[in-house]
Design a protein around this motif. Sequence first.
Motif, PDB file in Angstrom:
ATOM      1  N   GLU A 163       0.828  -1.210   0.000  1.00  0.00           N
ATOM      2  CA  GLU A 163       0.000   0.000   0.000  1.00  0.00           C
ATOM      3  C   GLU A 163       0.860   1.257   0.000  1.00  0.00           C
ATOM      4  O   GLU A 163       1.911   1.308   0.641  1.00  0.00           O
ATOM      5  N   GLU A 219       0.432   5.888  -0.504  1.00  0.00           N
ATOM      6  CA  GLU A 219      -0.487   7.018  -0.463  1.00  0.00           C
ATOM      7  C   GLU A 219       0.231   8.266  -0.944  1.00  0.00           C
ATOM      8  O   GLU A 219       1.465   8.348  -0.892  1.00  0.00           O
ATOM      9  N   GLU A 257      -3.420   1.505  -3.773  1.00  0.00           N
ATOM     10  CA  GLU A 257      -3.815   2.682  -3.004  1.00  0.00           C
ATOM     11  C   GLU A 257      -5.338   2.771  -3.005  1.00  0.00           C
ATOM     12  O   GLU A 257      -5.993   2.403  -3.981  1.00  0.00           O
ATOM     13  N   GLY A 302      -8.073   5.822  -2.081  1.00  0.00           N
ATOM     14  CA  GLY A 302      -8.177   7.204  -1.651  1.00  0.00           C
ATOM     15  C   GLY A 302      -9.218   7.970  -2.430  1.00  0.00           C
ATOM     16  O   GLY A 302      -9.786   7.482  -3.412  1.00  0.00           O
TER      17      GLY A 302
END
Length: 424
Positions: free
Chosen positions: A41, A43, A105, A107
């Motif tokens: 992962e 971000e 990711e 988001g």
Amino acid sequence: MPDARFQPLNGFRDFAPAECAVRNYLFETWKRVAHRYGFLEWEAPTIEATELYLKKTGGELPTQLFRFEDQGGRDITIRPELTASLGRIAAAYQREYTKPLKWFEIGSCFRYEKPQKGRLREFYQFNADILGETSAWADSELIALAIDCMRELGFTSEDFIVRVSDREAWINFATSHGITEENIPAFLGVVDKFERDRPEECQRKLDAFNISRDELVAFIENPPAGASAGYEVLLRDLQARGLADYVKLDLSVVRGLAYYTGLVFEIFDKGRSLRAVAGGGRYDSLVAALSNNAVDLPATGFAMGDAVIGHLINQTPAAKALLDAYLASTGCDISIIQASENCRPQLLSVAASLRDLGYSVDLPLCLTKFNGQMQKAVKSGSRFALIIGDEFPMMELRELATRESQQVHMDDLFDTIAQALKLD
């Protein structure tokens, strides 16, 4: 229903606890499948320099930006997608990780476009990408991940299809019809809307390139041999995984963003009149472009949005049943019911001990009627009610779904609850 004066802006959503639970279901499913495939992962900031999205995105995206000048005079944008940020980050950090990079990711993204079913101005995306590998095996791994995300959510091959295309084939088509390199992105934009535009509207757009709509139809329905150099490799790989029934070659898919370079794909639901559920493809030159050719990382990736998949889940009985089962499991393990004014110290001690053991426990914050406490426990989705009153250390443990109850002594409470919740 909330007062209309206090509604969110058009194209944005509130997430009260019920809506948050649905969102968490999607997030947890996406993460679980990504981890199963060995993805890591990452971000990025929600705000980036606008230049990042103007450099190589193309299509409609530059007209859909939430773009503004900050107090320092910088031209910045709230991110409309994640691939550009990924390219920037991968270029900066790629030396620290073994290649190929398998990153994902989840988001929020923001696009200023007309809100409609499955399309909002703020939405969440699951993004999965493989960087540093040119082989169609990487595309196969990525599409397998996308398929398994759909299957994990309760969909089958009867519900969706992965339509794979070759953007390079369309570039060759455009070149053979005299379209110059600088006009190819605009031409591909017309092809991208081929199925959505009315035939006469499509032809009007094609007139600028001296191409008839019939020529597009013929090319799509009769793709030239070798139209997709990697498709046969991809198909063989997916056959070995047992996933070939989920995939078909379809040159009507081109994807709207300019950075795609080869194999592209979209996941479509079958017969529910929604737009694509997910989409992506190969973008071998983006990282180089974002790093001024300092880093050359071929890449392939896809994104799946929460708004469209949420609609599809609600329309698919098997998928809806999985979601409902998840939602039913999100309530507290135990709601403690205070049946006497005098048992508060004992109640708090029991609650603290249960929480220390890892159970989720709700308790009354003021003394109310017994029936009111029980109704609250049922509505909150708790599995059990633990009734504590003047008879302590004897208590009543009641399963709320079946209304079955048993008397439990404090000495046996923790073993009884562990067995009842099957968490021991």
